[in-house]
Design a protein around this motif. Structure first.
Motif, PDB file in Angstrom:
ATOM      1  N   UNK A 189       0.836  -1.199   0.000  1.00 27.86           N
ATOM      2  CA  UNK A 189       0.000   0.000   0.000  1.00 27.86           C
ATOM      3  C   UNK A 189       0.873   1.251   0.000  1.00 27.86           C
ATOM      4  N   UNK A 190       0.384   2.264  -0.683  1.00 25.50           N
ATOM      5  CA  UNK A 190       1.053   3.569  -0.696  1.00 25.50           C
ATOM      6  C   UNK A 190       0.249   4.502   0.193  1.00 25.50           C
ATOM      7  N   UNK A 191       0.887   5.008   1.232  1.00 23.88           N
ATOM      8  CA  UNK A 191       0.199   5.884   2.177  1.00 23.88           C
ATOM      9  C   UNK A 191       0.434   7.346   1.870  1.00 23.88           C
ATOM     10  N   UNK A 192      -0.483   8.166   2.360  1.00 19.77           N
ATOM     11  CA  UNK A 192      -0.373   9.618   2.178  1.00 19.77           C
ATOM     12  C   UNK A 192      -0.253  10.288   3.541  1.00 19.77           C
ATOM     13  N   UNK A 193       0.810  11.086   3.721  1.00 25.51           N
ATOM     14  CA  UNK A 193       1.025  11.819   4.964  1.00 25.51           C
ATOM     15  C   UNK A 193       0.564  13.259   4.777  1.00 25.51           C
ATOM     16  N   UNK A 194      -0.336  13.698   5.637  1.00 24.79           N
ATOM     17  CA  UNK A 194      -0.863  15.056   5.565  1.00 24.79           C
ATOM     18  C   UNK A 194       0.188  16.030   6.098  1.00 24.79           C
ATOM     19  N   UNK A 195       0.609  16.966   5.272  1.00 28.34           N
ATOM     20  CA  UNK A 195       1.719  17.853   5.634  1.00 28.34           C
ATOM     21  C   UNK A 195       1.432  18.654   6.890  1.00 28.34           C
ATOM     22  N   UNK A 196       0.212  19.173   7.008  1.00 25.86           N
ATOM     23  CA  UNK A 196      -0.095  20.078   8.104  1.00 25.86           C
ATOM     24  C   UNK A 196      -0.071  19.369   9.457  1.00 25.86           C
ATOM     25  N   UNK A 197      -0.544  18.118   9.484  1.00 27.53           N
ATOM     26  CA  UNK A 197      -0.619  17.390  10.755  1.00 27.53           C
ATOM     27  C   UNK A 197       0.434  16.305  10.897  1.00 27.53           C
ATOM     28  N   UNK A 198       1.062  15.929   9.777  1.00 26.97           N
ATOM     29  CA  UNK A 198       2.029  14.825   9.747  1.00 26.97           C
ATOM     30  C   UNK A 198       1.381  13.486  10.117  1.00 26.97           C
ATOM     31  N   UNK A 199       0.054  13.407   9.966  1.00 27.19           N
ATOM     32  CA  UNK A 199      -0.673  12.175  10.214  1.00 27.19           C
ATOM     33  C   UNK A 199      -0.929  11.456   8.890  1.00 27.19           C
ATOM     34  N   UNK A 200      -0.995  10.108   8.962  1.00 28.52           N
ATOM     35  CA  UNK A 200      -1.328   9.343   7.761  1.00 28.52           C
ATOM     36  C   UNK A 200      -2.826   9.427   7.499  1.00 28.52           C
ATOM     37  N   UNK A 201      -3.156   9.615   6.237  1.00 30.90           N
ATOM     38  CA  UNK A 201      -4.571   9.662   5.872  1.00 30.90           C
ATOM     39  C   UNK A 201      -5.206   8.294   6.084  1.00 30.90           C
ATOM     40  N   UNK A 202      -6.386   8.219   6.724  1.00 29.46           N
ATOM     41  CA  UNK A 202      -7.039   6.921   6.953  1.00 29.46           C
ATOM     42  C   UNK A 202      -7.385   6.229   5.638  1.00 29.46           C
ATOM     43  N   UNK A 203      -7.407   4.914   5.672  1.00 28.02           N
ATOM     44  CA  UNK A 203      -7.795   4.110   4.506  1.00 28.02           C
ATOM     45  C   UNK A 203      -9.052   3.332   4.867  1.00 28.02           C
ATOM     46  N   UNK A 204     -10.074   3.454   4.019  1.00 28.20           N
ATOM     47  CA  UNK A 204     -11.328   2.736   4.212  1.00 28.20           C
ATOM     48  C   UNK A 204     -11.461   1.672   3.131  1.00 28.20           C
ATOM     49  N   UNK A 205     -11.754   0.452   3.537  1.00 23.71           N
ATOM     50  CA  UNK A 205     -11.868  -0.653   2.591  1.00 23.71           C
ATOM     51  C   UNK A 205     -13.240  -1.321   2.706  1.00 23.71           C
ATOM     52  N   UNK A 206     -13.715  -1.904   1.616  1.00 25.61           N
ATOM     53  CA  UNK A 206     -15.039  -2.533   1.650  1.00 25.61           C
ATOM     54  C   UNK A 206     -14.993  -3.910   2.321  1.00 25.61           C
ATOM     55  N   UNK A 207     -15.991  -4.156   3.151  1.00 25.91           N
ATOM     56  CA  UNK A 207     -16.093  -5.499   3.714  1.00 25.91           C
ATOM     57  C   UNK A 207     -16.934  -6.377   2.778  1.00 25.91           C
ATOM     58  N   UNK A 208     -17.295  -7.579   3.254  1.00 27.28           N
ATOM     59  CA  UNK A 208     -18.004  -8.513   2.386  1.00 27.28           C
ATOM     60  C   UNK A 208     -19.387  -8.006   1.969  1.00 27.28           C
ATOM     61  N   UNK A 209     -19.938  -7.085   2.737  1.00 31.70           N
ATOM     62  CA  UNK A 209     -21.257  -6.523   2.394  1.00 31.70           C
ATOM     63  C   UNK A 209     -21.141  -5.239   1.559  1.00 31.70           C
ATOM     64  N   UNK A 210     -19.912  -4.865   1.244  1.00 34.20           N
ATOM     65  CA  UNK A 210     -19.724  -3.649   0.465  1.00 34.20           C
ATOM     66  C   UNK A 210     -19.749  -2.382   1.287  1.00 34.20           C
ATOM     67  N   UNK A 211     -19.702  -2.502   2.617  1.00 33.46           N
ATOM     68  CA  UNK A 211     -19.652  -1.343   3.494  1.00 33.46           C
ATOM     69  C   UNK A 211     -18.188  -1.007   3.777  1.00 33.46           C
ATOM     70  N   UNK A 212     -17.852   0.269   3.651  1.00 34.90           N
ATOM     71  CA  UNK A 212     -16.453   0.667   3.818  1.00 34.90           C
ATOM     72  C   UNK A 212     -16.108   0.848   5.292  1.00 34.90           C
TER      73      UNK A 212
END
Length: 319
Positions: A189-212
């Motif tokens: 995975x390629x992560x994105x670091x938010x410059x202003x906060x230096x936090x990694x942007x959250x990643x949302x993935x779909x489960x088996x029901x298609x809910x992220x």
């Protein structure tokens, strides 16, 4: 009574040579005119008119004062008219600030048409991902992702921010497409670091029901530049969760593949906004820029409620 009103009544008296005639012209009564002139005389310490029961005659001091007052009021009127025309006509300097990626990918390609349409507008464009105080820095419009809570500002939504889980065709050919939620953790995975906060942007993935769902993934590679993130993904270094404006070019060219239907992060403040200072009269140069931008985005299937990404085909469709 304000000073400007008193001066206006004084000039009317000079022109009409009587309080009664000046009152008719100014739609008031003679006593109001007389009091205004007397107030000016008291302030100046000079006599502006010689009064008698039959005649009102301006003094030399009054004549000199009238010339100066008339010139000043004419200059003020000209200045006000110039300001009105400047505010009503799309011209002058327009200072626009944008988030870097959105500015490069979405805004810049539109600016040639805008500048050709409004040749009297001088555009100043700055790109910056950090917080910018647009009032302090005299910026007319800022384009930002995420809502800015500042009572001094207006935030006009241009579009939601839809996210697309992407990979390159070469990566999928080599490593395969995840068949279920658990298999995502086995990929790079390629992560994105938010410059202003230096936090990694959250990643949302779909489960088996298609809910992220918010997912804890090991970011094999990290960058704080959105365009670099999209390019690293296109180069086959792993999956990336890209906002629609970053994914668009790669999807259209075939350099990227959408794995799942686009989703909207569960954040009420998510979106792309045009932000500008609150003011009673919005300058024409700002008004036409906002209208142009909204129309241009609508032509790209983007409105305050949806984006083109909602209709983009993906490798996996949920039933």
């Amino acid at each position: 009574m304000d000073k400007l009103r008193s001066l206006t009544l004084f000039l009317a008296t000079c022109d009409e040579q009587s309080f009664a005639a000046a009152a008719r012209v100014c739609n008031t009564d003679p006593s109001t005119i007389s009091k205004a002139v007397s107030r000016l005389e008291a302030e100046l310490g000079v006599t502006l008119f010689q009064r008698s029961t039959r005649q009102l005659k301006i003094t030399s001091a009054g004549r000199h004062y009238a010339q100066t007052v008339r010139s000043s009021i004419q200059a003020l009127s000209s200045c006000e008219e110039e300001l009105r025309q400047h505010n009503d006509a799309p011209k002058g300097r327009l200072r626009v600030n944008s988030a870097v990626c959105y500015g490069h990918l979405y805004l810049r390609p539109l600016l040639k048409t805008f500048c050709q349409r409004y040749p009297q507008i001088t555009l100043e464009l700055s790109l910056d991902d950090m917080h910018v105080d647009i009032i302090e820095q005299d910026i007319d419009v800022a384009l930002r992702t995420g809502y800015v809570k500042d009572s001094r500002l207006v935030a006009r939504c241009l579009s939601p921010m839809d996210f697309v889980v992407c990979a390159s065709p070469a990566y999928l050919e080599q490593y395969g497409t995840p068949a279920n939620y658990a298999e995502f953790t086995e990929h790079a995975w390629i992560g994105f670091k938010i410059k202003e906060t230096q936090q990694l942007q959250p990643i949302f993935l779909p489960d088996e029901q298609g809910e992220y769902q918010l997912s804890e993934l090991n970011r094999t590679h990290i960058t704080d530049d959105g365009e670099a993130m999209a390019q690293l993904c296109a180069d086959g270094l792993g999956f990336a969760q890209l906002p629609h404006f970053l994914a668009k070019a790669g999807l259209e060219s075939g350099a990227l593949v959408s794995l799942y239907p686009a989703f909207r992060a569960p954040m009420p403040e998510g979106g792309v906004f045009a932000i500008y200072p609150k003011r009673e009269y919005l300058p024409a140069r700002v008004r036409v820029f906002l209208d142009f931008l909204v129309a241009a985005l609508e032509a790209q299937q983007e409105t305050p409620t949806h984006t083109w990404a909602q209709h983009w085909p993906s490798r996996v469709q949920f039933s």
